[in-house]
Scaffold this active site. Structure first.
Site, short mmCIF file in Angstrom:
data_model
loop_
_atom_site.label_atom_id
_atom_site.label_comp_id
_atom_site.label_asym_id
_atom_site.label_seq_id
_atom_site.Cartn_x
_atom_site.Cartn_y
_atom_site.Cartn_z
N LYS A 6 5.58 -1.47 2.54
CA LYS A 6 5.52 -1.99 3.89
C LYS A 6 4.25 -2.83 4.05
CE LYS A 6 9.24 0.18 5.13
NZ LYS A 6 9.65 0.49 3.76
N ASP A 7 4.31 -3.81 4.92
CA ASP A 7 3.27 -4.81 5.02
C ASP A 7 2.01 -4.34 5.73
OD1 ASP A 7 2.17 -7.42 4.77
OD2 ASP A 7 2.73 -7.81 6.84
N LYS A 8 0.95 -5.08 5.49
CA LYS A 8 -0.34 -4.83 6.12
C LYS A 8 -0.39 -5.39 7.53
CE LYS A 8 -5.31 -5.39 5.26
NZ LYS A 8 -6.32 -5.79 4.25
#
Length: 365
Positions: free
Chosen positions: A84-86
């Site tokens: 999952k993205d930052k």
């Protein structure tokens, strides 16, 4: 050879005749909300503590390392189902291999995590197995698009017209720009690794780069299929996949199976090349063979890299896609199965250059 290789980064639209509403993603992390959908529920017993948390400003890998350090666990003792993205607000579950512990340990662990790691713990529960990549059904997205190219009401009108087209036809299940890399850089490096022109010591990076090239070939297959007018119907020899169960089968009689395709009960699959891939036959097989024949690699290159190959559903269906206006922005809400990219949905709606889309790892299992 890879220096001479030109990566074709532009991809066609299934709704090419309809204008998008433009805009940009990620004015703030709250504008890209992702909630992971687990493959199974924790049973309440076992030696792996499942921790469901919401994070902002941290990558999945960063949270993994922080949890390992906090509980003095070795590398690999903390598992997760998808990246999952930052730059997003993401909710996902991690598994901690802590051995058999008491319920009090779980409560204390939740408190320690919230005290030491900048995340919100939603729940903790024991389970019998470690979470591994791919142990998820998919992800729910709520994505806000700002800096629209047109007024919000016009953006909604345009967007709903595209949504209607996508609900009727689906859209090619392309790999997103985050897998291909800026200007196709990941693809070039992956090709160099496959051809033996570049060595990558890091196993994860090597696997990712090869996967990027494999994904690029899959995209090229989907491009050819769309351009030849074979996206809305099956081809003889297709390997089809059932929407409800995921079961796959060879298409022998197109006329018999086409009504099920039109009803979105089945879809064709696209090749992720490798020596053990379930190969299509007849007309569909000729198409996927032509894509590979035009590439500077063969199945032998994938075999030497220990990449077996598989198939990927070729038509992305988003039956719950809805749009709403929120102030000067458009909010898109939808659910995707694992491995699908939200940016593929958003590019169809926005019709903007890749640099307007987020370079993220939505769900790279």
């Amino acid at each position: 050879m890879q220096n001479e290789f030109t990566v074709v980064t532009g991809l066609p639209y299934v709704s090419a005749a309809l204008p998008g509403f433009g805009g940009k993603l990620r004015a703030s992390p709250e504008h890209f909300i992702v909630e992971e959908m687990g493959l199974y529920a924790a049973t309440g017993d076992g030696q792996h503590l499942y921790v469901n948390l919401t994070k902002v400003g941290l990558t999945t890998k960063e949270v993994q390392h922080k949890l390992e350090k906090l509980f003095n666990l070795g590398p690999g003792a903390v598992g997760f189902a998808g990246m999952k993205d930052k730059v997003a607000t993401t909710t996902q579950t991690f598994s901690l291999s802590v051995g058999h512990q008491t319920a009090a340990f779980a409560d204390e662990a939740a408190q320690r995590i919230e005290a030491e790691v900048p995340v919100k713990v939603n729940w903790v529960q024991f389970h019998r197995n470690k979470l591994k990549l791919g142990h998820l059904l998919g992800n729910r997205f709520v994505i806000t698009v700002t800096e629209l190219a047109v007024a919000p009401d016009e953006a909604l009108r345009r967007g709903n017209a595209i949504v209607a087209e996508m609900l009727h036809r689906g859209t090619p299940n392309f790999f997103g720009v985050q897998r291909i890399g800026p200007a196709g850089n990941n693809v070039r490096q992956g090709l160099a690794v496959l051809l033996g022109e570049r060595s990558r010591g890091d196993k994860w990076l090597r696997r990712f780069l090869i996967s990027s090239y494999q994904s690029y070939l899959c995209n090229q297959y989907l491009v050819r299929r769309l351009e030849m007018g074979a996206f809305d119907h099956l081809l003889r020899g297709d390997v089809a996949k059932k929407t409800a169960t995921g079961g796959m089968f060879d298409v022998v009689e197109v006329e018999a199976e086409q009504p099920r395709y039109a009803a979105q009960e089945i879809s064709f699959t696209a090749p992720l090349y490798g020596p053990r891939m379930w190969a299509a036959k007849d007309e569909a097989g000729a198409l996927e063979n032509a894509v590979l024949a035009a590439a500077p690699v063969t199945l032998e290159h994938f075999a030497r890299a220990r990449v077996e190959g598989t198939r990927r559903v070729g038509r992305l269906l988003v039956p719950d896609l809805t749009l709403t206006v929120r102030g000067d922005a458009i909010v898109a809400s939808f659910t995707l199965s694992k491995g699908a990219f939200a940016t593929v949905v958003m590019r169809e709606l926005m019709k903007v250059d890749d640099d307007h889309l987020s370079v993220i790892a939505e769900d790279d299992e």
